[in-house]
Design a protein around this motif. Sequence first.
Motif, PDB file in Angstrom:
ATOM      1  N   LEU A   1      -1.927  -1.673  10.959  1.00 15.22           N
ATOM      2  CA  LEU A   1      -3.185  -2.400  11.113  1.00 15.22           C
ATOM      3  C   LEU A   1      -4.064  -2.250   9.880  1.00 15.22           C
ATOM      4  N   GLU A   2      -4.164  -1.036   9.359  1.00 18.69           N
ATOM      5  CA  GLU A   2      -4.968  -0.808   8.167  1.00 18.69           C
ATOM      6  C   GLU A   2      -4.378  -1.534   6.964  1.00 18.69           C
ATOM      7  N   ARG A   3      -3.068  -1.653   6.945  1.00 18.89           N
ATOM      8  CA  ARG A   3      -2.420  -2.375   5.854  1.00 18.89           C
ATOM      9  C   ARG A   3      -2.768  -3.861   5.915  1.00 18.89           C
ATOM     10  N   ASP A   4      -2.772  -4.425   7.110  1.00 16.76           N
ATOM     11  CA  ASP A   4      -3.162  -5.820   7.251  1.00 16.76           C
ATOM     12  C   ASP A   4      -4.608  -6.023   6.800  1.00 16.76           C
ATOM     13  N   ILE A   5      -5.480  -5.099   7.181  1.00 16.14           N
ATOM     14  CA  ILE A   5      -6.888  -5.203   6.797  1.00 16.14           C
ATOM     15  C   ILE A   5      -7.040  -5.085   5.286  1.00 16.14           C
ATOM     16  N   SER A   6      -6.287  -4.174   4.652  1.00 12.96           N
ATOM     17  CA  SER A   6      -6.333  -4.044   3.197  1.00 12.96           C
ATOM     18  C   SER A   6      -5.918  -5.343   2.523  1.00 12.96           C
ATOM     19  N   TYR A   7      -4.865  -5.946   3.046  1.00 18.55           N
ATOM     20  CA  TYR A   7      -4.370  -7.208   2.492  1.00 18.55           C
ATOM     21  C   TYR A   7      -5.444  -8.288   2.592  1.00 18.55           C
ATOM     22  N   ARG A   8      -6.045  -8.420   3.757  1.00 14.32           N
ATOM     23  CA  ARG A   8      -7.044  -9.469   3.942  1.00 14.32           C
ATOM     24  C   ARG A   8      -8.347  -9.150   3.212  1.00 14.32           C
TER      25      ARG A   8
END
Length: 327
Positions: free
Chosen positions: A157-164
């Motif tokens: 989830l944190e990786r998705d947020i970092s990407y966005r």
Amino acid sequence: MVLLRLSSMALSRSRFALSPLAETLGSMSVLTKPCSDPWLTPWYTRHHDAFHAVLDADPFAKGLVELICSTKYLPGYVTLPPSGGMRTALADELKPVAAARDETVRVDLEAAVAHSWERHDLRWLTGHGWGARTADLFRYTWEEHVLPDWTRRRALLERDISYRAGLLAAYGWPRALQQMNRRSAWVGADAIRFSHQPGPDRVVGEDGMLFVPICVTTGTWLSEEPPARYALVYPARGSAADPTGQRGPARALERLIGAGRAALLHELERPATSTELAIHLGQSLGTIGGHLAVLRDADLIVGTRVGRRVVYRRTETGDRLAARHAI
């Protein structure tokens, strides 16, 4: 078509958040259906039977879960926007659920029945204290079936947020929202399309929108709390990835740059921080840092600072090399 309208102030204050409650609701949905997601298959296999044994022993829990998993209208009392940002705790989310009055619960469940694609009745809705009983069910599901897997899930989830967040910093909200789900898109200068279904527009309050990723491959809903708090729950990128985090890069690429660096280069199809890569690939930060330095010196990846974190992504050269040697 349902639009979420944002003022310039609301837009500037919109942000990402995590929700253990939304993650638990999504997990319930996964456990009630055949699992086609390889990232969640091992977890599904471990927890499916125990979860259904609990449902079979409690008509209220079984009726509620079956309804939630087969309706276009999720009951409002279990889909409130999270209030703790990235540190939201399940206990805080369950307080208003437990406090929901029986009259409110019944109205929400009747609306869910009316919008279900299966036939339901509410004969299981007996006794009283339905909000508290719902909170107990979510607490059990979280503690027994989601919490043991939360470290792995939170990393994704944190990786998705970092990407966005990287897209947001570079291009603004319209780009950050791209492919968040199949229906949502930026419309004009001040609105987000949430659904193609007819319905009234919503005006987002001055505190802004929340965007909440969860670890399922399908499932999007709008969490709403009057008068003007909204959260868009969406599937995180990469949740359908191989559960080991390894994509099996071709032997030729392994011989060229080493197995660890080849795996990392393939993994950076989705931008990530060094910490996220270490968790996802099961390696130490030191090992990941060494691989990143070599790949960066070879112009195969580049790092971009987003707040306090550095997000790595492949360069065009890295994309071409990875694509040429992908299986």
